[in-house]
Design an enzyme around this catalytic site. Sequence first.
Site, PDB file in Angstrom:
ATOM      1  N   LYS A   1       7.691 -57.476   1.571  1.00  0.00           N
ATOM      2  CA  LYS A   1       7.215 -56.297   0.860  1.00  0.00           C
ATOM      3  C   LYS A   1       8.205 -55.958  -0.245  1.00  0.00           C
ATOM      4  O   LYS A   1       9.415 -56.095  -0.056  1.00  0.00           O
ATOM      5  CB  LYS A   1       7.080 -55.096   1.807  1.00  0.00           C
ATOM      6  CG  LYS A   1       6.701 -53.797   1.088  1.00  0.00           C
ATOM      7  CD  LYS A   1       6.662 -52.598   2.026  1.00  0.00           C
ATOM      8  CE  LYS A   1       6.354 -51.324   1.239  1.00  0.00           C
ATOM      9  NZ  LYS A   1       6.289 -50.124   2.101  1.00  0.00           N
TER      10      LYS A   1
ATOM     11  N   GLU B   1       7.620 -36.800   1.800  1.00  0.00           N
ATOM     12  CA  GLU B   1       8.254 -37.703   2.768  1.00  0.00           C
ATOM     13  C   GLU B   1       9.659 -37.255   3.154  1.00  0.00           C
ATOM     14  O   GLU B   1      10.551 -37.153   2.312  1.00  0.00           O
ATOM     15  CB  GLU B   1       8.304 -39.121   2.191  1.00  0.00           C
ATOM     16  CG  GLU B   1       8.824 -40.158   3.184  1.00  0.00           C
ATOM     17  CD  GLU B   1       8.605 -41.583   2.716  1.00  0.00           C
ATOM     18  OE1 GLU B   1       8.932 -42.506   3.474  1.00  0.00           O
ATOM     19  OE2 GLU B   1       8.092 -41.773   1.591  1.00  0.00           O
TER      20      GLU B   1
ATOM     21  N   SER C   1      -1.271 -45.933   1.408  1.00  0.00           N
ATOM     22  CA  SER C   1      -1.783 -44.772   0.684  1.00  0.00           C
ATOM     23  C   SER C   1      -3.196 -45.006   0.187  1.00  0.00           C
ATOM     24  O   SER C   1      -3.631 -46.147  -0.013  1.00  0.00           O
ATOM     25  CB  SER C   1      -0.885 -44.457  -0.527  1.00  0.00           C
ATOM     26  OG  SER C   1       0.459 -44.299  -0.140  1.00  0.00           O
TER      27      SER C   1
ATOM     28  N   ARG D   1       7.122 -38.244  -6.157  1.00  0.00           N
ATOM     29  CA  ARG D   1       6.289 -37.179  -6.756  1.00  0.00           C
ATOM     30  C   ARG D   1       7.185 -36.244  -7.556  1.00  0.00           C
ATOM     31  O   ARG D   1       7.314 -35.058  -7.277  1.00  0.00           O
ATOM     32  CB  ARG D   1       5.516 -36.388  -5.715  1.00  0.00           C
ATOM     33  CG  ARG D   1       4.737 -37.182  -4.731  1.00  0.00           C
ATOM     34  CD  ARG D   1       3.627 -38.054  -5.351  1.00  0.00           C
ATOM     35  NE  ARG D   1       2.886 -38.639  -4.246  1.00  0.00           N
ATOM     36  CZ  ARG D   1       3.230 -39.768  -3.616  1.00  0.00           C
ATOM     37  NH1 ARG D   1       4.295 -40.454  -4.046  1.00  0.00           N
ATOM     38  NH2 ARG D   1       2.538 -40.227  -2.613  1.00  0.00           N
TER      39      ARG D   1
ATOM     40  N   GLU E   1      -3.143 -47.121  -7.692  1.00  0.00           N
ATOM     41  CA  GLU E   1      -2.359 -46.277  -6.785  1.00  0.00           C
ATOM     42  C   GLU E   1      -1.279 -45.513  -7.543  1.00  0.00           C
ATOM     43  O   GLU E   1      -1.058 -44.319  -7.285  1.00  0.00           O
ATOM     44  CB  GLU E   1      -1.725 -47.122  -5.676  1.00  0.00           C
ATOM     45  CG  GLU E   1      -0.929 -46.294  -4.676  1.00  0.00           C
ATOM     46  CD  GLU E   1      -0.461 -47.102  -3.486  1.00  0.00           C
ATOM     47  OE1 GLU E   1       0.667 -46.860  -3.011  1.00  0.00           O
ATOM     48  OE2 GLU E   1      -1.217 -47.967  -3.002  1.00  0.00           O
TER      49      GLU E   1
ATOM     50  N   LYS F   1      -0.848 -41.411  -7.863  1.00  0.00           N
ATOM     51  CA  LYS F   1       0.390 -40.725  -7.484  1.00  0.00           C
ATOM     52  C   LYS F   1       0.963 -39.912  -8.646  1.00  0.00           C
ATOM     53  O   LYS F   1       1.601 -38.884  -8.435  1.00  0.00           O
ATOM     54  CB  LYS F   1       1.413 -41.738  -6.967  1.00  0.00           C
ATOM     55  CG  LYS F   1       1.051 -42.294  -5.593  1.00  0.00           C
ATOM     56  CD  LYS F   1       1.996 -43.381  -5.137  1.00  0.00           C
ATOM     57  CE  LYS F   1       1.677 -43.842  -3.724  1.00  0.00           C
ATOM     58  NZ  LYS F   1       2.536 -44.976  -3.300  1.00  0.00           N
TER      59      LYS F   1
END
Length: 392
Positions: free
Chosen positions: A141, A191, A209, A342, A371, A375
């Site tokens: 990842k 988070e 997400s 964010r 995505e 966001k």
Amino acid sequence: MHTRSTTPGSTGEDEFYFMSSHLSLKASGVHVRVRTPARDGISASGAFSREVAEAFARARADGIHNPVLMGAIPFDMDKPSELFIPRRLAFFDRSERLGAAAQRTGASAQVVSARSIPDERDFKAAVGKAIAHFQLGEIRKAVLSRVLEVDFAQPVSAQAIFDSVCAQNPNGYQFQLPVEGCGQLVGVSPELLLRKSGANVRTFPLAGSAKRQSDAEADAAASAQLLDSAKDHYEHSLVIDEIRSVLAPHCAELSIPAAPSLLGTRAMWHLGSPIDGLLADPAMPVLQLACRLHPTPAICGFPTQASRQLIRQIEPFERGVFSGMVGWCNEQGDGEWAVTIRCATVDRQRARLFAGAGIVAASTPDAEWAETEAKLATMLRAFGLAGAEAVA
């Protein structure tokens, strides 16, 4: 030496905030800055921990009772920290601040220009490169990100943007903090990286997400699809396994859910797992343990070192404080740190908005670009911009 005191006339008396449902702080003035990189923050005898201890001691010697260290640590812990001990500090009920923000006029400013770094074509190409790397080596990842630079016709008020963030996003972790050379960092993270109170610790990682939908039926379908997504569960499992390996050696007890649950923000659905632990050594400071966790695979990748190297090769900009950690701690070692997502930096007439996406073998470039667009919507709304289309 990277720690320094500031004289009363050397900085403005801006207000700074870190707010959560746990504890919320309001600060003003910067008494001592800590700029030492947190690269050795896991060690009580390292340069970073020594500088933090010195900053606390200096603040107490200068008459600040029960000093608190707050601010941000960058994604790359080799870079200077953005931490400080404020001259004045108060813990308060954030409902007061959220209520006041809701009464204020929303932020808005005329956009002169905007550009994404990388642009859509290059970001999608980077996703393809990352997926190709997964087939060649150990990386499973990698989180790739982008920055949207927006120039406005007039200077933008970080305070006004923070008001908008609070009014539009009453949950999560709201923050407004100084960043040297970049103005102020403003945002609302969903988070939790780490909270510590005595021997009790909690982390709430998010990975996987989906964009929220305006239609209730479509929104329910999006959340159900995320909860059933093998790709997103796999991405989430990489994060959980790494956090378990970091926390387990330091905990007498560690509780991890068997499967993630849904966490919703105004813009996104996320897969999240609340993890609670009881430290074997209650004296371990929250910042030392947070430095062991950071960066998690949720914002870097897996395995950490290899994915970090891939990010350095592929991303065409320095992340700075984005995807680092933001929060506070006291001299007793308790505190709370959120993952810096964010968010935006606001510096006079320029804002830099950030977003990232976790890439695994099953990812597609189009979906990952979408995505990041979703966001970015959280901070675009805070600036009074309806969406990415408004600044294209």
